[in-house]
Design a protein around this motif. Structure first.
Motif, mmCIF file in Angstrom:
data_model
loop_
_atom_site.group_PDB
_atom_site.id
_atom_site.type_symbol
_atom_site.label_atom_id
_atom_site.label_comp_id
_atom_site.label_asym_id
_atom_site.label_seq_id
_atom_site.Cartn_x
_atom_site.Cartn_y
_atom_site.Cartn_z
ATOM 1 N N ASP A 9 0.869 -1.182 0.000
ATOM 2 C CA ASP A 9 0.000 0.000 0.000
ATOM 3 C C ASP A 9 0.905 1.230 0.000
ATOM 4 O O ASP A 9 1.611 1.487 0.985
ATOM 5 C CB ASP A 9 -0.898 -0.042 1.231
ATOM 6 N N GLY A 67 -1.321 -1.535 -4.185
ATOM 7 C CA GLY A 67 -2.274 -0.443 -4.263
ATOM 8 C C GLY A 67 -1.519 0.864 -4.109
ATOM 9 O O GLY A 67 -0.712 1.011 -3.191
ATOM 10 N N THR A 68 -1.749 1.804 -5.000
ATOM 11 C CA THR A 68 -1.027 3.068 -4.943
ATOM 12 C C THR A 68 -1.981 4.238 -5.114
ATOM 13 O O THR A 68 -2.985 4.135 -5.827
ATOM 14 C CB THR A 68 0.061 3.145 -6.032
ATOM 15 N N ASP A 111 -5.221 2.682 -4.722
ATOM 16 C CA ASP A 111 -5.227 2.295 -3.304
ATOM 17 C C ASP A 111 -6.633 2.210 -2.714
ATOM 18 O O ASP A 111 -6.901 1.347 -1.870
ATOM 19 C CB ASP A 111 -4.344 3.240 -2.476
ATOM 20 N N ALA A 115 -8.285 -1.075 -0.944
ATOM 21 C CA ALA A 115 -8.912 -1.075 0.383
ATOM 22 C C ALA A 115 -10.327 -1.634 0.317
ATOM 23 O O ALA A 115 -10.761 -2.387 1.199
ATOM 24 C CB ALA A 115 -8.923 0.341 0.956
ATOM 25 N N GLY A 285 -5.820 -1.803 2.789
ATOM 26 C CA GLY A 285 -5.114 -1.672 1.518
ATOM 27 C C GLY A 285 -4.175 -2.821 1.240
ATOM 28 O O GLY A 285 -4.078 -3.301 0.104
ATOM 29 N N MET A 286 -3.464 -3.296 2.269
ATOM 30 C CA MET A 286 -2.536 -4.414 2.071
ATOM 31 C C MET A 286 -3.290 -5.713 1.799
ATOM 32 O O MET A 286 -2.932 -6.483 0.895
ATOM 33 C CB MET A 286 -1.632 -4.570 3.297
ATOM 34 N N ALA A 289 -4.771 -5.479 -1.668
ATOM 35 C CA ALA A 289 -3.758 -5.598 -2.718
ATOM 36 C C ALA A 289 -3.377 -7.058 -2.927
ATOM 37 O O ALA A 289 -3.192 -7.516 -4.059
ATOM 38 C CB ALA A 289 -2.528 -4.760 -2.363
#
Length: 299
Positions: A9, A67-68, A111, A115, A285-286, A289
């Motif tokens: 993330d 995720g960005t 991102d 999430a 987010g992690m 992803a």
């Protein structure tokens, strides 16, 4: 079949990554400050460093999801646009760079989309296939999930709820419009309302005073909750989701204002709207992803 995936993330303040198992549980994690003063090269190097630390943990990895912040082309894994919160990040061929470094499949997405997928896998939206996530943090973001997949849009901009015009002719926004939802629903908006209510108040103080029954907090919070009700009504009218998930720092304080808002929402909208607070916090987010790469690989 591998049981583990890395989910990363990337935000303007921190880069976080975790090893996630096939059930969505985090088994190892790393984080680092985002070196924005070092530009795109420094941000990419910091990302690679914490991923490398997780690779060295010895889990059998099936891939890496990222995720960005910014608009992303998920098919190519390219950042189409990013603000100066991630300087030089526009144009970054992120999937290609990470695949070359680690020789693992890589999936890249926005991102907020990540999430939302995390909440759908392990959080408030578990079991739902059609939902919208609205994130109320420093800014306002969003994601649209349909058939359990994130919709990105032609230019990676689907779900940009923060730039939905809520008050035509209102507060000028950096996007060039006036009256964007971000200026009325974000943490910054709450802080502005707090400062207007009483000297020295910020958003946190405003919420705390409202929960305590302060008369000075009542009017600004009524304005805030009315604007939030309008935004949620518009989302429901347009998307007709199974639920709207509220995430971000403001939503994490929902115990202070949720009941009052629910009463006000019923007065603003005649629609049947299911709204749920997010459950995963900063891990969403992690976890999401990791889910992205699992979905891509068909696991």
């Amino acid at each position: 079949m591998s049981r583990y995936y890395i989910g990363a993330d990337i935000g303007g303040t921190f880069i976080k990554a975790a090893v996630v198992d096939g059930q969505g549980e985090i088994v190892a994690r790393r984080s680092t400050a985002t070196p924005v003063n070092e530009g795109a090269a420094g941000i990419l190097a910091a990302l690679k460093k914490i991923i490398a630390e997780l690779v060295c943990c010895g889990y059998g990895l099936g891939g890496i999801g990222i995720g960005t912040a910014g608009r992303v082309d998920p098919a190519e894994g390219v950042v189409l646009y990013a603000t100066e919160n991630l300087p030089g990040w526009t144009g970054m061929r992120l999937a290609e760079a990470v695949e070359e470094e680690f020789a693992l499949p890589v999936s890249v997405g926005n991102d907020a989309n990540a999430a939302a997928l995390g909440e759908g896998w392990r959080g408030a939206a578990a079991g739902l296939e059609h939902y919208v996530m609205l994130t109320l943090g420093t800014g306002v973001g969003g994601a649209v999930i349909h058939n359990a997949e994130a919709i990105s849009g032609r230019q990676g901009g689907a779900g940009e709820i923060g730039h939905m015009v809520l008050h035509p002719g209102g507060i000028p926004c950096s996007c060039g419009q006036r009256g964007c939802a971000e200026h009325y629903l974000s943490g910054r908006a709450l802080s502005r309302l707090g400062a207007e209510a009483a000297e020295g108040w910020d958003g946190r103080r405003l919420l705390a005073e409202f929960a305590a029954g302060s008369a000075a907090a009542a009017a600004p919070m009524k304005r805030y909750m009315h604007d939030l009700s309008l935004a949620v009504h518009n989302i429901q009218s347009f998307m007709d989701p199974e639920a709207i998930i509220l995430g971000g720092g403001v939503a994490e304080s929902h115990a202070l204002w949720w009941d009052a808002w629910m009463s006000g929402l019923a007065a603003v909208s005649p629609l049947s709207i299911k709204v749920l607070p997010a459950e995963l916090g900063n891990d969403a987010g992690m976890i999401g992803a990791a889910r992205m790469i699992m979905n891509k690989e068909g696991k």
